[in-house]
Design a protein around this motif. Structure first.
Motif, PDB file in Angstrom:
ATOM      1  N   TYR A 137       0.802  -1.225   0.000  1.00 30.21           N
ATOM      2  CA  TYR A 137       0.000   0.000   0.000  1.00 30.21           C
ATOM      3  C   TYR A 137       0.834   1.274   0.000  1.00 30.21           C
ATOM      4  O   TYR A 137       0.387   2.325  -0.406  1.00 30.21           O
ATOM      5  CB  TYR A 137      -0.932   0.018   1.210  1.00 30.21           C
ATOM      6  N   GLY A 138       2.021   1.187   0.544  1.00 31.61           N
ATOM      7  CA  GLY A 138       2.854   2.390   0.632  1.00 31.61           C
ATOM      8  C   GLY A 138       4.201   2.013   1.225  1.00 31.61           C
ATOM      9  O   GLY A 138       4.467   0.832   1.489  1.00 31.61           O
ATOM     10  N   CYS A 181       4.870   2.447   4.035  1.00 32.69           N
ATOM     11  CA  CYS A 181       4.515   1.961   5.378  1.00 32.69           C
ATOM     12  C   CYS A 181       4.365   0.455   5.380  1.00 32.69           C
ATOM     13  O   CYS A 181       4.201  -0.149   6.429  1.00 32.69           O
ATOM     14  CB  CYS A 181       3.175   2.576   5.789  1.00 32.69           C
ATOM     15  N   PHE A 191       8.330   7.027   6.823  1.00 26.85           N
ATOM     16  CA  PHE A 191       8.172   6.002   7.848  1.00 26.85           C
ATOM     17  C   PHE A 191       9.499   5.548   8.449  1.00 26.85           C
ATOM     18  O   PHE A 191       9.551   4.658   9.267  1.00 26.85           O
ATOM     19  CB  PHE A 191       7.378   4.827   7.275  1.00 26.85           C
ATOM     20  N   LEU A 239       1.162  12.004  -0.303  1.00 22.69           N
ATOM     21  CA  LEU A 239       0.846  10.595  -0.028  1.00 22.69           C
ATOM     22  C   LEU A 239      -0.639  10.556   0.323  1.00 22.69           C
ATOM     23  O   LEU A 239      -1.243  11.598   0.578  1.00 22.69           O
ATOM     24  CB  LEU A 239       1.605  10.077   1.191  1.00 22.69           C
ATOM     25  N   GLY A 240      -1.172   9.373   0.460  1.00 24.93           N
ATOM     26  CA  GLY A 240      -2.573   9.251   0.872  1.00 24.93           C
ATOM     27  C   GLY A 240      -2.780   9.734   2.295  1.00 24.93           C
ATOM     28  O   GLY A 240      -3.910   9.968   2.724  1.00 24.93           O
ATOM     29  N   CYS A 241      -1.699   9.886   3.057  1.00 20.02           N
ATOM     30  CA  CYS A 241      -1.815  10.335   4.449  1.00 20.02           C
ATOM     31  C   CYS A 241      -0.938  11.557   4.720  1.00 20.02           C
ATOM     32  O   CYS A 241      -0.693  11.895   5.874  1.00 20.02           O
ATOM     33  CB  CYS A 241      -1.399   9.203   5.386  1.00 20.02           C
ATOM     34  N   PHE A 295      -8.149   8.109  -4.439  1.00 18.52           N
ATOM     35  CA  PHE A 295      -7.664   8.032  -3.051  1.00 18.52           C
ATOM     36  C   PHE A 295      -6.975   9.334  -2.615  1.00 18.52           C
ATOM     37  O   PHE A 295      -7.305   9.896  -1.563  1.00 18.52           O
ATOM     38  CB  PHE A 295      -6.689   6.850  -2.948  1.00 18.52           C
ATOM     39  N   GLN A 303       2.757   1.338  10.114  1.00 16.28           N
ATOM     40  CA  GLN A 303       1.446   1.810  10.586  1.00 16.28           C
ATOM     41  C   GLN A 303       1.212   1.440  12.047  1.00 16.28           C
ATOM     42  O   GLN A 303       0.116   1.590  12.554  1.00 16.28           O
ATOM     43  CB  GLN A 303       0.323   1.174   9.748  1.00 16.28           C
ATOM     44  N   CYS A 315      -3.370   2.871   9.080  1.00 15.86           N
ATOM     45  CA  CYS A 315      -3.390   3.878   8.012  1.00 15.86           C
ATOM     46  C   CYS A 315      -4.527   4.858   8.282  1.00 15.86           C
ATOM     47  O   CYS A 315      -5.689   4.439   8.411  1.00 15.86           O
ATOM     48  CB  CYS A 315      -3.608   3.187   6.666  1.00 15.86           C
ATOM     49  N   PRO A 316      -4.233   6.166   8.378  1.00 18.01           N
ATOM     50  CA  PRO A 316      -5.289   7.109   8.764  1.00 18.01           C
ATOM     51  C   PRO A 316      -6.449   7.202   7.768  1.00 18.01           C
ATOM     52  O   PRO A 316      -7.495   7.742   8.094  1.00 18.01           O
ATOM     53  CB  PRO A 316      -4.548   8.447   8.884  1.00 18.01           C
ATOM     54  N   ARG A 317      -6.267   6.680   6.567  1.00 21.65           N
ATOM     55  CA  ARG A 317      -7.335   6.753   5.562  1.00 21.65           C
ATOM     56  C   ARG A 317      -8.220   5.501   5.556  1.00 21.65           C
ATOM     57  O   ARG A 317      -9.183   5.434   4.791  1.00 21.65           O
ATOM     58  CB  ARG A 317      -6.709   6.941   4.173  1.00 21.65           C
TER      59      ARG A 317
HETATM   60  S1  SF4 Z   1      -2.060   6.488   3.155  1.00 20.31           S
HETATM   61 FE1  SF4 Z   1      -1.975   4.659   4.405  1.00 20.31          FE
HETATM   62  S2  SF4 Z   1      -1.153   3.096   3.023  1.00 20.31           S
HETATM   63 FE2  SF4 Z   1      -0.679   5.101   2.105  1.00 20.31          FE
HETATM   64  S3  SF4 Z   1       1.343   5.612   2.844  1.00 20.31           S
HETATM   65 FE3  SF4 Z   1      -0.124   6.528   4.272  1.00 20.31          FE
HETATM   66  S4  SF4 Z   1      -0.352   4.992   5.922  1.00 20.31           S
HETATM   67 FE4  SF4 Z   1       0.568   3.956   4.160  1.00 20.31          FE
END
Ligand code: SF4
Length: 327
Positions: free
Chosen positions: A60-61, A63, A86, A165-167, A187, A245, A291-293
């Motif tokens: 996913y990332g 992370c 991270f 990033l998504g977060c 996303f 995470q 993951c905050p999302r």
């Molecule tokens: S949004 Fe979620 S999956 Fe993507 S980098 Fe951040 S913690 Fe990881």
């Protein structure tokens, strides 16, 4: 390998393998690119004669490093993400993890032209996923020619200016009327609209699609979930075992604060957080510390799943206006 829209940096990969004399390497690719994994594996094995192991797990990332595979190989090539942020905190990425950013080779000009037609204000924040950050300056020049001022925000934690990033949307925290996002999928733009509280025009250079995201509509959906959790008496506090995470201390602190408010709260650790895994736990609501999302994925789940900020509203420690903050 066939021609691709991404830079797989094969020459760099092969050179690194030879340089350290690696005998076994791992490849970890995001879901959408697992289709090229076999060709990538064959190409690397043919030229370097190493054993190549493909990760079939999530990616996913940054992370989400496949640490078991990392322990089995001399080098782990992780595709599609940059190595930060991270590295800070609990997670220490070893030197053997090599991040291949997968820069796009697609021309962004046509889709930026289309995006310009959707801009209402005079000034926009300009952001992109790492695949397109190298094209932001070019987009900025195009916007200036169209009479729109574009600001590329500096980053707090991330590697590149304008990168999101998504977060992590800190680069969207610039004085502007709305945001132009260059990248794929919903996303990132949904997260930017939610957290920056601004209209987002998303321009996808691969599909040429333009999508617009309005913050009020998106926030309303989250407020409804929080409203459903206000009467909950028992909470499951979810802890992700993905080390990027992993927020054990934060989860324990939340549990203590919930108990102090007369609520029941239980700590639950999971490798992968999905609806099936939560079904057996007979609590009224869940709090996600991973993951905050992630909470957004549970919008149709029969029990409310809250983010940490949202849970703090339920605890009476945070105002509704403070849920979405760009830090
Ligand atoms: S949004 Fe979620 S999956 Fe993507 S980098 Fe951040 S913690 Fe990881």
């Amino acid at each position: 390998m066939e021609q691709s829209s991404y830079e797989f940096e094969l020459e760099r990969i092969k050179a690194l393998i030879k340089e350290i004399g690696a005998r076994r390497v791992g490849l970890q690719l995001p879901e959408g690119l697992k289709t090229v994994a076999l060709a990538l594996s064959a190409e690397i094995a043919k030229e370097t004669r190493v054993d190549v192991i493909l990760s079939g797990n999530s990616c996913y990332g940054a992370c989400d490093i496949d640490e078991k595979l990392e322990g089995m190989v001399d080098l782990l090539f992780h595709f599609g993400h940059t190595e930060n942020p991270f590295r800070k905190g609990v997670y220490k990425i070893q030197e053997k993890v090599v991040f291949i950013e997968l820069r796009s080779t697609v021309n962004i000009k046509p889709v930026v032209e289309s995006a310009i037609a959707e801009i209402k204000g005079d000034c926009v924040g300009l952001v992109a996923t790492v695949q397109h950050v190298h094209a932001l300056e070019e987009a900025k020049i195009m916007l200036a020619r169209a009479g729109k001022q574009a600001v590329i925000g500096k980053s707090n934690n991330l590697k590149y200016e304008g990168q999101v990033l998504g977060c992590d949307f800190f680069t969207a925290k610039v004085p502007c009327d709305e945001i132009v996002f260059i990248g794929s999928g919903s996303f990132h733009p949904v997260g930017i609209a939610l957290y920056a509280g601004k209209r987002v025009i998303a321009a996808d250079p691969f599909t040429m699609q333009i999508s617009v995201f309005e913050p009020d509509e998106l926030r309303k959906k989250r407020y409804i979930v929080i409203g459903r959790a206000l009467d909950a008496k028992s909470f499951g506090i979810l802890i992700s075992m993905k080390s990027g995470q992993f927020k054990l201390n934060e989860a324990i602190a939340l549990q203590k604060r919930a108990v102090a408010k007369g609520l029941e709260a239980f700590l639950i650790s999971l490798e992968e957080i999905n609806e099936e895994r939560l079904l057996g736990f007979k609590v009224d609501a869940f709090v996600n510390t991973a993951c905050p999302r992630l909470a957004e994925d549970f919008i149709h789940f029969k029990k409310p799943v809250l983010s940490i900020n949202e849970f703090e509203v339920v605890l009476g420690e945070r105002t509704w206006e403070d849920i979405f903050v760009l830090q």
